[in-house]
Scaffold this motif. Structure first.
Motif, PDB file in Angstrom:
ATOM      1  N   VAL A 209       0.949  -0.971  -0.046  1.00 27.92           N
ATOM      2  CA  VAL A 209      -0.134   0.085   0.229  1.00 27.92           C
ATOM      3  C   VAL A 209       0.558   1.301   0.110  1.00 27.92           C
ATOM      4  N   LYS A 210       0.336   2.312  -0.865  1.00 23.08           N
ATOM      5  CA  LYS A 210       1.255   3.324  -0.722  1.00 23.08           C
ATOM      6  C   LYS A 210       0.792   4.491   0.299  1.00 23.08           C
ATOM      7  N   GLU A 211       1.970   5.306   0.718  1.00 24.25           N
ATOM      8  CA  GLU A 211       1.741   6.022   1.775  1.00 24.25           C
ATOM      9  C   GLU A 211       0.570   7.142   1.430  1.00 24.25           C
ATOM     10  N   ILE A 212       0.659   7.649   0.196  1.00 24.28           N
ATOM     11  CA  ILE A 212      -0.511   8.577   0.062  1.00 24.28           C
ATOM     12  C   ILE A 212      -1.797   7.982  -0.126  1.00 24.28           C
ATOM     13  N   ASP A 213      -2.052   6.791  -0.359  1.00 26.97           N
ATOM     14  CA  ASP A 213      -3.322   6.378  -0.220  1.00 26.97           C
ATOM     15  C   ASP A 213      -3.812   6.099   1.138  1.00 26.97           C
ATOM     16  N   LEU A 214      -2.822   6.226   2.259  1.00 27.53           N
ATOM     17  CA  LEU A 214      -3.521   6.297   3.556  1.00 27.53           C
ATOM     18  C   LEU A 214      -3.409   7.246   4.276  1.00 27.53           C
ATOM     19  N   GLU A 217      -6.958  11.930   2.008  1.00 29.71           N
ATOM     20  CA  GLU A 217      -8.429  11.556   2.608  1.00 29.71           C
ATOM     21  C   GLU A 217      -9.146  11.010   1.297  1.00 29.71           C
ATOM     22  N   GLU A 218      -9.116  11.538   0.220  1.00 30.27           N
ATOM     23  CA  GLU A 218      -9.560  11.140  -1.202  1.00 30.27           C
ATOM     24  C   GLU A 218      -9.219   9.970  -1.584  1.00 30.27           C
ATOM     25  N   CYS A 219      -7.815   9.552  -1.707  1.00 26.51           N
ATOM     26  CA  CYS A 219      -7.360   8.501  -1.978  1.00 26.51           C
ATOM     27  C   CYS A 219      -7.886   7.233  -0.973  1.00 26.51           C
ATOM     28  N   LEU A 223      -9.834   3.803  -1.521  1.00 26.75           N
ATOM     29  CA  LEU A 223      -9.465   2.533  -1.256  1.00 26.75           C
ATOM     30  C   LEU A 223     -10.422   1.584  -0.531  1.00 26.75           C
ATOM     31  N   LEU A 224     -11.097   2.313   0.398  1.00 28.38           N
ATOM     32  CA  LEU A 224     -12.302   1.732   0.941  1.00 28.38           C
ATOM     33  C   LEU A 224     -13.464   1.431   0.131  1.00 28.38           C
ATOM     34  N   GLU A 225     -13.942   2.185  -0.854  1.00 29.50           N
ATOM     35  CA  GLU A 225     -15.174   2.111  -1.500  1.00 29.50           C
ATOM     36  C   GLU A 225     -14.892   1.086  -2.855  1.00 29.50           C
ATOM     37  N   ASP A 226     -13.779   1.065  -3.135  1.00 28.12           N
ATOM     38  CA  ASP A 226     -13.455   0.157  -4.349  1.00 28.12           C
ATOM     39  C   ASP A 226     -13.062  -1.177  -3.753  1.00 28.12           C
ATOM     40  N   ARG A 227     -13.937  -2.294  -3.915  1.00 28.24           N
ATOM     41  CA  ARG A 227     -13.748  -3.656  -3.247  1.00 28.24           C
ATOM     42  C   ARG A 227     -13.157  -4.530  -4.508  1.00 28.24           C
TER      43      ARG A 227
END
Length: 268
Positions: A209-214, A217-219, A223-227
């Motif tokens: 997982v990329k730091e920017i994804d964590l 907030e938008e990224c 991550l949470l919504e795309d399953r």
């Protein structure tokens, strides 16, 4: 034309045992033909493949139930190939239709891996054929060289290099506790990446997982919504070394939430 996606399972079993497992677990049709790929002969002549590297069996298997995508479609079958490499047996599956693989639900990917774990592979990882292996140090951009490399990941005694962004390995082969670890960057890369290590039965699941994804907030919401992230991650070849453990509770919490959201648990 399109991108082809492959998943690899490394076994310390004879090819007949792996073929027998497939026939017990799936509906299987074996292709009745002898394999003579000139590329294998060429790579052997160049000393890039050992003499024991062989493609011994191929065929088709059916997924029952089919793998579901986030668009309501399914993948019902895969081509498979069985190789021998340095005393190991390596199973390759190639899901079809190719255009649907990246949309398979992450929970379905985990279900598929659990099914194959019944055969007790040592390592599970993936590859896609738009990866330029020469940029990763391979002499040619050919999947045979990637397959030939896989036993080296086992023989180190632990997984020093993460081969794909979603990887599974037998617990006894991985000297890492559950948690979040840094991925050591390749030269020229500034963005930090991590790998979350989770237990799944007799296996450890490693998810990059990329730091920017964590932290963005938008990224993170994406991550949470795309399953359907895991179907992309398992064929995402990255070849990065696992580094120190990360003690940042915020990053760990978000990585854990991402994992739970993907496998269908309530991560929010």
């Amino acid at each position: 034309m399109g991108v082809d996606n492959y998943i690899y399972f490394v076994f310390d079993k004879e090819p007949k045992e792996v073929e027998g497992f497939l026939k017990r677990e799936f509906e299987v049709a074996v292709r009745d033909r002898e394999w003579d790929d000139p590329w294998i002969d060429y790579l052997k002549e160049k000393g890039l493949l050992g003499e024991d590297f062989q493609l011994v069996v191929s065929g088709e298997l059916l997924f029952d139930p089919p793998l579901r995508t986030d668009g309501g479609e399914t993948i019902t079958n895969a081509d498979f190939y069985i190789y021998t490499v340095e005393g190991y047996t390596i199973l390759e599956i190639h899901p079809v239709l190719r255009s649907r693989w990246w949309f398979v639900l992450s929970s379905e990917v985990i279900r598929l891996l659990k099914q194959f774990m019944k055969g007790e592979p040592l390592l599970i990882c993936g590859y896609r054929d738009d990866t330029d292996l020469t940029k990763l140090g391979f002499e040619h951009n050919m999947s045979y060289l990637f397959i030939n490399w896989l036993p080296k990941a086992i023989k180190t005694g632990k997984l020093e290099t993460l081969p794909s962004a979603l990887t599974a390995i037998r617990k006894e082969l991985l000297d890492l506790e559950n948690g979040l670890y840094e991925l050591i960057e390749r030269p020229g890369r500034e963005e930090k990446e991590y790998v979350l290590v989770k237990s799944l039965g007799d296996y450890k699941i490693l998810v990059a997982v990329k730091e920017i994804d964590l932290t963005d907030e938008e990224c993170y919401l994406e991550l949470l919504e795309d399953r359907a992230w895991f179907s992309l991650e398992i064929v995402g070849v990255i070849f990065k070394r696992i580094g120190r453990r990360i003690e940042d509770e915020f990053l760990l919490k978000r990585a854990e939430e991402f994992f739970r959201a993907q496998v269908g648990e309530d991560g929010r």
